[in-house]
Design a protein around this motif. Structure first.
Motif, PDB file in Angstrom:
ATOM      1  N   THR A   1       0.786  -1.027   0.142  1.00  0.00           N
ATOM      2  CA  THR A   1      -0.054  -0.014   0.065  1.00  0.00           C
ATOM      3  C   THR A   1       0.949   1.235   0.022  1.00  0.00           C
ATOM      4  OG1 THR A   1      -0.096  -0.069   2.444  1.00  0.00           O
ATOM      5  CG2 THR A   1      -1.733  -1.019   1.237  1.00  0.00           C
ATOM      6  N   THR A   2       0.369   2.434  -0.262  1.00  0.00           N
ATOM      7  CA  THR A   2       0.872   3.600  -0.293  1.00  0.00           C
ATOM      8  C   THR A   2       1.335   3.897   1.216  1.00  0.00           C
ATOM      9  OG1 THR A   2      -0.802   4.795  -0.203  1.00  0.00           O
ATOM     10  CG2 THR A   2       0.004   4.374  -2.264  1.00  0.00           C
ATOM     11  N   SER A   3       2.253   4.559   1.597  1.00  0.00           N
ATOM     12  CA  SER A   3       2.509   5.327   2.825  1.00  0.00           C
ATOM     13  C   SER A   3       1.430   5.907   3.408  1.00  0.00           C
ATOM     14  CB  SER A   3       3.942   5.774   2.945  1.00  0.00           C
ATOM     15  OG  SER A   3       3.861   7.053   2.195  1.00  0.00           O
TER      16      SER A   3
END
Length: 173
Positions: free
Chosen positions: A46-48
């Motif tokens: 996932t994105t940060s």
């Protein structure tokens, strides 16, 4: 000087063994839960920005899609939770609909509280979904003599369920 060298080598070898042991137990749990001999796992990243919103963090080789014969058969979250003095490794495995198929304590590092590793107790999580809420002592039985570990496992599963709900809503899974 020689003693220090051996200590460093022991720590490196010990750490490597733990990872291999964890990987072997993780793979065995997948085989028995999904009743497959051949499978692949792919990490879900996932994105940060999304990861910061998740109760159970991802991105450190702990959230996976599981495939057999090229077909998605489920998901697995591999995590750690605190026991009295140490941490234990666990896995929560889901079907394609994000319903828990099985939860398992893979490596438990304490002398007491091992009852949380019994399938009799862990069976309580089967059938829970991202809309479920785990409440230790209410819909998940408490364990005398393993209070810290059992409540920790219940909190961990609850965080994983909330994480799966967020990832589902954000269409990551």
């Amino acid at each position: 000087m020689v003693k220090r060298f051996f200590i460093v080598v022991f720590i490196i070898i010990g750490f490597s063994f733990t990872n291999n042991e964890l990987e072997e137990k993780f793979n065995k749990a997948i085989k028995t839960t999904y009743e497959v001999e051949n499978f692949t796992v792919e990490e879900i990243k996932t994105t940060s920005a999304i990861n910061e919103t998740l109760p159970a963090k991802t991105g450190n080789k702990n959230l996976f899609q599981i495939f057999s014969e090229g077909k998605l058969i489920g998901y697995a979250y591999l995590g750690q939770a605190p026991s009295k003095k140490k941490e234990f490794d666990y896995v929560v495995m889901f079907d394609n609909e994000l319903i828990i198929k099985k939860s398992k304590v893979l490596i438990y590092r304490e002398n007491y509280g091992q009852q949380i590793g019994t399938q009799r107790w862990l069976r309580q999580f089967i059938g829970m979904s991202p809309s479920s809420e785990v409440k230790y002592g209410e819909n998940v039985a408490a364990i005398s003599g393993a209070t810290i570990s059992a409540s920790s496992m219940a909190r961990a599963v609850n965080k994983v369920l909330k994480t799966m709900k967020i990832l589902q809503e954000k269409e990551v899974i």
